[in-house]
Design a protein around this motif. Structure first.
Motif, PDB file in Angstrom:
ATOM      1  N   TYR A  57       0.869  -1.122   0.185  1.00  0.00           N
ATOM      2  CA  TYR A  57       0.145   0.039  -0.008  1.00  0.00           C
ATOM      3  C   TYR A  57       0.900   1.363   0.071  1.00  0.00           C
ATOM      4  CZ  TYR A  57      -4.597  -2.110   0.734  1.00  0.00           C
ATOM      5  OH  TYR A  57      -5.595  -3.103   0.406  1.00  0.00           O
ATOM      6  N   ASP A  58       0.401   2.533  -0.431  1.00  0.00           N
ATOM      7  CA  ASP A  58       1.128   3.534  -0.503  1.00  0.00           C
ATOM      8  C   ASP A  58       1.117   4.173   0.707  1.00  0.00           C
ATOM      9  OD1 ASP A  58       1.150   6.567  -0.827  1.00  0.00           O
ATOM     10  OD2 ASP A  58       1.755   6.016  -2.650  1.00  0.00           O
ATOM     11  N   ASN A  59       1.952   4.617   1.466  1.00  0.00           N
ATOM     12  CA  ASN A  59       1.956   5.185   2.693  1.00  0.00           C
ATOM     13  C   ASN A  59       1.141   6.121   3.262  1.00  0.00           C
ATOM     14  OD1 ASN A  59       4.525   3.762   3.194  1.00  0.00           O
ATOM     15  ND2 ASN A  59       5.861   5.132   3.027  1.00  0.00           N
ATOM     16  N   ARG A  60       0.547   6.827   2.271  1.00  0.00           N
ATOM     17  CA  ARG A  60      -0.806   7.948   2.223  1.00  0.00           C
ATOM     18  C   ARG A  60      -1.857   7.002   2.941  1.00  0.00           C
ATOM     19  NH1 ARG A  60      -1.736  10.602  -2.786  1.00  0.00           N
ATOM     20  NH2 ARG A  60      -0.969   8.449  -3.652  1.00  0.00           N
ATOM     21  N   LEU A  61      -2.010   5.926   2.269  1.00  0.00           N
ATOM     22  CA  LEU A  61      -3.264   4.958   2.699  1.00  0.00           C
ATOM     23  C   LEU A  61      -3.172   4.448   3.890  1.00  0.00           C
ATOM     24  CD1 LEU A  61      -3.955   3.539  -0.849  1.00  0.00           C
ATOM     25  CD2 LEU A  61      -5.096   5.629   0.081  1.00  0.00           C
ATOM     26  N   ILE A  62      -2.042   4.456   4.572  1.00  0.00           N
ATOM     27  CA  ILE A  62      -1.973   3.408   5.723  1.00  0.00           C
ATOM     28  C   ILE A  62      -2.239   4.441   6.917  1.00  0.00           C
ATOM     29  CG2 ILE A  62       0.013   2.158   7.212  1.00  0.00           C
ATOM     30  CD1 ILE A  62       1.438   1.438   4.848  1.00  0.00           C
ATOM     31  N   ASP A  63      -3.110   3.660   7.720  1.00  0.00           N
ATOM     32  CA  ASP A  63      -3.722   4.489   8.699  1.00  0.00           C
ATOM     33  C   ASP A  63      -3.553   3.918  10.398  1.00  0.00           C
ATOM     34  OD1 ASP A  63      -5.722   2.886   8.741  1.00  0.00           O
ATOM     35  OD2 ASP A  63      -7.273   3.905   8.369  1.00  0.00           O
ATOM     36  N   GLY A  64      -3.076   2.460  10.037  1.00  0.00           N
ATOM     37  CA  GLY A  64      -2.717   2.086  11.523  1.00  0.00           C
ATOM     38  C   GLY A  64      -4.055   1.253  11.925  1.00  0.00           C
ATOM     39  N   THR A  66      -7.617   0.921  10.013  1.00  0.00           N
ATOM     40  CA  THR A  66      -8.244   0.179   8.701  1.00  0.00           C
ATOM     41  C   THR A  66      -7.055  -0.754   7.802  1.00  0.00           C
ATOM     42  OG1 THR A  66      -9.732   1.939   8.700  1.00  0.00           O
ATOM     43  CG2 THR A  66      -9.942   0.527   6.792  1.00  0.00           C
ATOM     44  N   ILE A  67      -6.121   0.149   7.641  1.00  0.00           N
ATOM     45  CA  ILE A  67      -5.029  -0.503   6.522  1.00  0.00           C
ATOM     46  C   ILE A  67      -3.792  -0.437   7.616  1.00  0.00           C
ATOM     47  CG2 ILE A  67      -3.774  -0.194   4.676  1.00  0.00           C
ATOM     48  CD1 ILE A  67      -5.958   0.866   3.321  1.00  0.00           C
ATOM     49  N   LEU A  68      -3.130  -1.710   7.860  1.00  0.00           N
ATOM     50  CA  LEU A  68      -2.009  -1.861   8.681  1.00  0.00           C
ATOM     51  C   LEU A  68      -0.656  -1.713   7.669  1.00  0.00           C
ATOM     52  CD1 LEU A  68      -2.706  -4.583  10.902  1.00  0.00           C
ATOM     53  CD2 LEU A  68      -3.415  -2.226  11.234  1.00  0.00           C
ATOM     54  N   ALA A  69       0.519  -1.392   8.177  1.00  0.00           N
ATOM     55  CA  ALA A  69       1.879  -1.125   7.359  1.00  0.00           C
ATOM     56  C   ALA A  69       2.092  -2.537   6.858  1.00  0.00           C
ATOM     57  CB  ALA A  69       2.943  -0.633   8.373  1.00  0.00           C
ATOM     58  N   THR A  70       1.760  -3.590   7.505  1.00  0.00           N
ATOM     59  CA  THR A  70       2.133  -4.881   6.917  1.00  0.00           C
ATOM     60  C   THR A  70       0.968  -5.603   5.999  1.00  0.00           C
ATOM     61  OG1 THR A  70       0.964  -5.846   8.794  1.00  0.00           O
ATOM     62  CG2 THR A  70       3.374  -5.446   9.007  1.00  0.00           C
ATOM     63  N   ASP A  71      -0.244  -4.878   5.689  1.00  0.00           N
ATOM     64  CA  ASP A  71      -1.095  -5.264   4.801  1.00  0.00           C
ATOM     65  C   ASP A  71      -0.651  -5.172   3.444  1.00  0.00           C
ATOM     66  OD1 ASP A  71      -2.944  -5.854   7.065  1.00  0.00           O
ATOM     67  OD2 ASP A  71      -4.060  -4.180   6.366  1.00  0.00           O
TER      68      ASP A  71
END
Length: 122
Positions: A57-64, A66-71
């Motif tokens: 995922y693009d870093n802008r979409l990672i919110d911790g 809903t979308i985790l850094a490891t997703d």
């Protein structure tokens, strides 16, 4: 009456690109047993062949939350036999298993061109 757009070319392009840059794998679906609620019995596991590309995922979409850094963002060919859904598993060619968190079809005018999945380590 206006002519409708023919989605066969975009569908062929999506399938060709996922086939070229993706990997062979499986979508694994577990169906609960058919017994009563207090003892449903053993679940049935079915594997469906699939071709998919695993991306980050693009870093802008990672919110911790809903979308985790490891997703992972996974693009799945529309030629898959089933409609992927949350709770299914992706089995990659290297044996790594990812759990599907969300499944979203790219579906203009009722034609599924590809599936975009959110997946995380199982």
């Amino acid at each position: 009456m206006t002519a409708r757009f023919d989605y066969s070319r975009p569908l062929a392009t999506a399938d060709r690109l996922i086939d070229r840059f993706g990997q062979d794998g499986l979508i694994r679906r577990e169906t609960p047993g058919v017994g009563p609620a207090y003892d449903p019995g053993e679940p049935t596991t079915t594997d469906y062949p699939a071709v998919f590309a695993v991306l980050g995922y693009d870093n802008r979409l990672i919110d911790g939350s809903t979308i985790l850094a490891t997703d992972k963002r996974v693009l799945v060919s529309a030629s898959v036999e089933i409609e992927p859904r949350a709770g299914d598993l992706l089995v990659q060619s290297n044996g790594e298993i990812l759990s599907i968190v969300d499944a979203d079809p790219l579906k203009p005018a009722e034609t599924v061109l590809l599936w975009t999945l959110q997946a995380r380590s199982a």
